[in-house]
Design a protein around this motif. Structure first.
Motif, short mmCIF file in Angstrom:
data_model
loop_
_atom_site.label_atom_id
_atom_site.label_comp_id
_atom_site.label_asym_id
_atom_site.label_seq_id
_atom_site.Cartn_x
_atom_site.Cartn_y
_atom_site.Cartn_z
N ALA A 1 34.73 25.39 17.24
CA ALA A 1 35.51 25.74 16.05
C ALA A 1 35.42 27.23 15.76
O ALA A 1 36.40 27.87 15.37
N ASN B 1 36.73 16.69 12.22
CA ASN B 1 37.60 17.84 11.98
C ASN B 1 38.40 18.21 13.22
O ASN B 1 39.50 18.73 13.11
N SER B 2 37.86 17.95 14.41
CA SER B 2 38.60 18.24 15.64
C SER B 2 39.65 17.18 15.94
O SER B 2 40.62 17.44 16.65
N ASN C 1 30.94 15.28 11.31
CA ASN C 1 31.97 15.97 10.52
C ASN C 1 32.76 16.93 11.42
O ASN C 1 33.98 17.02 11.31
N GLU C 2 32.08 17.63 12.30
CA GLU C 2 32.77 18.54 13.22
C GLU C 2 33.69 17.76 14.17
O GLU C 2 34.80 18.19 14.46
N ILE D 1 29.30 25.78 11.53
CA ILE D 1 30.41 25.20 12.27
C ILE D 1 30.07 25.21 13.75
O ILE D 1 29.26 26.00 14.21
N ALA D 2 30.70 24.30 14.48
CA ALA D 2 30.44 24.18 15.91
C ALA D 2 30.95 25.42 16.63
O ALA D 2 31.86 26.09 16.16
N GLU E 1 37.19 17.70 2.69
CA GLU E 1 36.76 18.84 3.51
C GLU E 1 36.65 20.11 2.68
O GLU E 1 35.74 20.90 2.87
#
Length: 188
Positions: free
Chosen positions: A175, A95-96, A91-92, A171-172, A128
C-alpha cells in the motif's frame, strides 16, 4: 542522628519515589495504548459485521469470483481477532480487496445501483475513515510509550520491570508503494 545517615535515607527515599512515579507513568501509558487500540478494534469488528451481508449481496447479484469471496471471509475472521498484528494484517487485506469489488460493481449495473450494496460500501468506507483516525491516535500513544522506555533515566525503570517496545499500526509495504507511485498521469 548523624547527617550522613539522614542524607542517605533522603536519597533512598527520593530514588524509591522516582521509581514509583516512572512505574506509574509507564502503566498509565499502557492503559492509554489499550484504550487507543480499542477504538481501532471497535471499527474493525464493525467492518467484520458488514462483510457477511456484503458477501450475500454479491452472491445474489452476480456470479462473483469465488476467490474474492474466500478472501473476504478470511479477512472477516482476521478483523475479529484479538491479536493486534493479525487484525492489522486482515484490515490491509480487506483494503486491497475493496477496489476489486468496486471495479466489478461497475461491470454489473444491477449491483452498482443496489441500495444495500451501496450502503454497505459506504459503511465500510466510514469504518475505514474511523480506523484511520483511531490508528493515528494509537500510533501517537505507542510513540510516547516507546520514547519513555528508551530515554534515560526512565529507561532504567522500564528495563527493570520488563517493558518492551509496542508495535505501530503501519500500512503494508504494498500500500505504501502504491501511494508512493501515485501520479496524476496514472489516474483514470
Amino acid at each position: 542522628m548523624p547527617w550522613g545517615l539522614i542524607i542517605t535515607l533522603v536519597v533512598v527515599a527520593l530514588i524509591v519515589l522516582w521509581f514509583i512515579a516512572v512505574n506509574n507513568k509507564l502503566k498509565r501509558l499502557k492503559v492509554v495504548i489499550a484504550e487507543a487500540w480499542s477504538g481501532i478494534d471497535v471499527q474493525l469488528k464493525r467492518k467484520a459485521n458488514i462483510l457477511p451481508n456484503l458477501v450475500d449481496t454479491l452472491k445474489m447479484q452476480m456470479k462473483f469470483e469465488e476467490d474474492v469471496l474466500t478472501k473476504l471471509t478470511a479477512a472477516r475472521s482476521g478483523l475479529a481477532s484479538s491479536d493486534r498484528a493479525e487484525a492489522m494484517a486482515a484490515n490491509e487485506k480487506l483494503n486491497s480487496i475493496i477496489p476489486t469489488i468496486r471495479a466489478t460493481a461497475e461491470a454489473y449495473p444491477e449491483l452498482g445501483t443496489n441500495a444495500s450494496f451501496l450502503q454497505m460500501m459506504n459503511d465500510i468506507r466510514d469504518c475505514e475513515d474511523k480506523v484511520t483516525y483511531a490508528r493515528t491516535r494509537y500510533n501517537m500513544s505507542v510513540s510516547t510509550y516507546n520514547q519513555v522506555i528508551v530515554v534515560f533515566p526512565d529507561s532504567i525503570v522500564a528495563g527493570m520491570i520488563g517493558c518492551t517496545p509496542e508495535k505501530m499500526f503501519e500500512i503494508a509495504e504494498t500500500a505504501r508503494a502504491e501511494a508512493d507511485d501515485l501520479r496524476i498521469g496514472n489516474l483514470k
